[in-house]
Design a protein around this motif. Structure first.
Motif, short mmCIF file in Angstrom:
data_model
loop_
_atom_site.label_atom_id
_atom_site.label_comp_id
_atom_site.label_asym_id
_atom_site.label_seq_id
_atom_site.Cartn_x
_atom_site.Cartn_y
_atom_site.Cartn_z
N SER A 163 0.84 -1.15 -0.04
CA SER A 163 0.02 -0.20 -0.05
C SER A 163 0.86 1.26 -0.11
CB SER A 163 -0.91 -0.07 1.35
OG SER A 163 -1.90 1.15 1.29
N GLU A 164 2.03 1.35 1.04
CA GLU A 164 2.85 2.32 0.92
C GLU A 164 3.75 2.52 -0.54
OE1 GLU A 164 5.29 3.09 4.29
OE2 GLU A 164 4.00 1.90 5.29
N LEU A 165 3.81 1.62 -1.26
CA LEU A 165 4.30 1.50 -2.48
C LEU A 165 3.65 2.27 -3.57
CD1 LEU A 165 6.12 -2.22 -3.05
CD2 LEU A 165 7.26 0.01 -3.05
N VAL A 166 2.10 1.84 -3.58
CA VAL A 166 1.25 2.45 -4.29
C VAL A 166 1.36 4.09 -4.38
CG1 VAL A 166 -1.25 2.76 -4.67
CG2 VAL A 166 -0.39 0.61 -4.40
N ASP A 167 1.22 4.39 -2.96
CA ASP A 167 1.19 6.02 -2.53
C ASP A 167 2.65 6.52 -3.07
OD1 ASP A 167 -1.23 5.68 -1.08
OD2 ASP A 167 -0.33 5.61 0.78
N ALA A 168 3.76 5.88 -2.65
CA ALA A 168 5.07 6.42 -3.24
C ALA A 168 5.07 6.43 -4.99
CB ALA A 168 5.90 5.51 -2.80
N TYR A 169 4.90 5.43 -5.34
CA TYR A 169 4.76 5.53 -7.03
C TYR A 169 3.76 6.70 -7.57
CZ TYR A 169 7.26 1.23 -8.15
OH TYR A 169 8.12 0.33 -8.48
N THR A 170 2.51 6.94 -6.86
CA THR A 170 1.48 7.87 -7.28
C THR A 170 2.14 9.30 -7.15
OG1 THR A 170 -0.30 6.34 -6.83
CG2 THR A 170 -0.64 8.69 -7.09
N ARG A 171 2.80 9.31 -5.95
CA ARG A 171 3.63 10.53 -5.60
C ARG A 171 4.81 10.97 -6.76
NH1 ARG A 171 3.24 15.68 -4.04
NH2 ARG A 171 4.96 16.24 -2.68
N ALA A 172 5.50 9.89 -6.91
CA ALA A 172 6.41 10.19 -7.99
C ALA A 172 6.11 10.35 -9.21
CB ALA A 172 7.25 8.68 -7.92
N ARG B 212 1.45 3.59 -13.67
CA ARG B 212 0.84 2.29 -14.19
C ARG B 212 1.39 1.23 -13.03
NH1 ARG B 212 -1.36 1.90 -19.07
NH2 ARG B 212 -0.66 3.56 -20.54
N LYS B 213 2.57 1.68 -12.57
CA LYS B 213 3.10 0.69 -11.53
C LYS B 213 2.09 0.75 -10.17
CE LYS B 213 7.92 0.56 -13.23
NZ LYS B 213 9.28 1.10 -12.89
N ALA B 214 1.90 2.04 -10.06
CA ALA B 214 0.94 2.26 -8.79
C ALA B 214 -0.36 1.58 -8.95
CB ALA B 214 0.70 3.65 -8.48
N MET B 215 -0.97 1.72 -10.22
CA MET B 215 -2.32 1.47 -10.29
C MET B 215 -2.28 -0.20 -10.66
SD MET B 215 -4.49 2.22 -13.88
CE MET B 215 -3.83 0.93 -15.01
N MET B 216 -1.13 -1.08 -10.98
CA MET B 216 -1.02 -2.33 -11.06
C MET B 216 -1.21 -2.80 -9.50
SD MET B 216 1.91 -4.84 -12.72
CE MET B 216 3.11 -4.36 -11.18
N ILE B 217 -0.32 -2.37 -8.67
CA ILE B 217 -0.22 -2.71 -7.28
C ILE B 217 -1.50 -2.36 -6.68
CG2 ILE B 217 0.95 -2.50 -5.03
CD1 ILE B 217 3.41 -1.70 -6.65
N ALA B 218 -1.91 -1.41 -6.59
CA ALA B 218 -3.25 -0.96 -6.13
C ALA B 218 -4.39 -2.09 -6.52
CB ALA B 218 -3.73 0.60 -6.43
N GLY B 219 -4.47 -2.21 -7.92
CA GLY B 219 -5.48 -3.06 -8.39
C GLY B 219 -5.41 -4.48 -7.84
N ASP B 220 -4.07 -4.85 -7.72
CA ASP B 220 -3.81 -6.15 -6.98
C ASP B 220 -4.41 -6.48 -5.44
OD1 ASP B 220 -2.61 -7.31 -9.06
OD2 ASP B 220 -0.49 -7.00 -8.56
N LEU B 221 -4.01 -5.16 -4.67
CA LEU B 221 -4.43 -4.88 -3.53
C LEU B 221 -6.16 -4.93 -3.30
CD1 LEU B 221 -1.99 -2.25 -2.22
CD2 LEU B 221 -2.12 -4.79 -1.32
N ARG B 222 -6.70 -4.31 -4.14
CA ARG B 222 -8.24 -4.42 -4.17
C ARG B 222 -8.91 -5.47 -4.40
NH1 ARG B 222 -11.54 -4.10 -7.94
NH2 ARG B 222 -10.16 -3.64 -9.84
N ARG B 223 -8.20 -6.52 -5.29
CA ARG B 223 -8.59 -7.82 -5.59
C ARG B 223 -8.73 -8.87 -4.84
NH1 ARG B 223 -7.41 -5.70 -10.70
NH2 ARG B 223 -5.12 -6.30 -10.51
N GLN C 155 -6.68 4.35 -3.56
CA GLN C 155 -5.45 4.32 -4.10
C GLN C 155 -5.47 4.05 -5.46
OE1 GLN C 155 -3.55 1.39 -1.25
NE2 GLN C 155 -2.05 3.13 -0.83
N GLU C 156 -6.37 3.03 -6.10
CA GLU C 156 -6.46 2.72 -7.30
C GLU C 156 -6.82 4.09 -8.17
OE1 GLU C 156 -7.89 -0.61 -10.68
OE2 GLU C 156 -8.48 -0.60 -8.51
N ALA C 157 -7.81 4.79 -7.66
CA ALA C 157 -8.32 5.75 -8.31
C ALA C 157 -7.34 7.10 -8.33
CB ALA C 157 -9.47 6.35 -7.63
N LEU C 158 -6.61 7.12 -7.35
CA LEU C 158 -5.58 8.41 -7.32
C LEU C 158 -4.39 7.87 -8.57
CD1 LEU C 158 -5.15 8.94 -3.49
CD2 LEU C 158 -6.08 10.57 -5.48
N ALA C 159 -4.02 6.72 -8.52
CA ALA C 159 -3.21 6.02 -9.41
C ALA C 159 -3.53 6.16 -10.95
CB ALA C 159 -2.74 4.50 -9.37
#
Length: 186
Positions: free
Chosen positions: A46-55, A78-89, A100-104
């Motif tokens: 989850s923190e990876l998603v936030d960091a990729y989105t911020r980057a 795209r990396k943030a979106m992929m990880i967030a999608g995995d977390l959501r599923r 997080q997926e929406a922000l990505a």
């Protein structure tokens, strides 16, 4: 991950773009290394998603000061979106993962719009808006969900207006509708 705190501090200092560029490049390499290990706990991912989105935002969000590297921003989003999608599923995926997926998706749409790929940008921004709108009217909404949906619609208005002024087909008269929807959500 303390990267978001560092980025926030650098963002407030004038004349730090070169430092930001170097730090973001190194940070993304570090994030890639962390992301390769799929055994990390959900909270770390989850923190990876936030960091990729911020980057992605720092690299190439045309709606804020950025480093102008829209392709790198697209890749990070795209990396943030992929990880967030995995977390959501995953079992136990929750509204936080959806947010997080929406922000990505919104970061991806912004980065793509910076490359003048408007139709693709509209798709990702629309996805983000739909997710935030659904969350805003869910059982346990956060107050910011409607605001995030409104921001997404404002961006949709900007992208469609820009595309329309460049005479790209399919965007005529769409901007006003997105801006009106955003106003209702605020």
């Amino acid at each position: 991950l303390m990267l978001n705190d560092i980025f926030d501090q650098l963002d407030r200092l004038p004349g730090t773009q070169a430092v930001q560029a170097q730090m973001v490049e190194e940070a993304v390499k570090h994030l890639d290394e962390l992301a390769r290990n799929s055994d990390y706990r959900q909270d770390i991912r989850s923190e990876l998603v936030d960091a990729y989105t911020r980057a992605a935002s720092i690299l190439g969000d045309p709606y804020r000061g950025n480093l102008g590297d829209y392709k790198a921003a697209e890749e990070a989003a795209r990396k943030a979106m992929m990880i967030a999608g995995d977390l959501r599923r995953k079992p136990g995926g929750d509204q936080k993962a959806e947010r997080q997926e929406a922000l990505a998706r919104r970061a991806l749409g912004a980065a793509i719009s910076g490359q003048d790929r408007h139709k693709e940008a509209v798709r990702y921004l629309s996805d983000a808006s739909e997710i935030f709108e659904r969350l805003a009217f869910a059982d346990k909404p956060l107050a910011r969900d409607a605001v995030e949906a409104a921001i997404s619609n404002d961006l949709l208005g900007d992208v469609t207006a820009r595309a329309s002024t460049r005479r790209e087909s399919g965007f005529e008269d769409q901007a006003t509708g997105f801006y009106q929807k955003a106003a209702k959500l605020y």
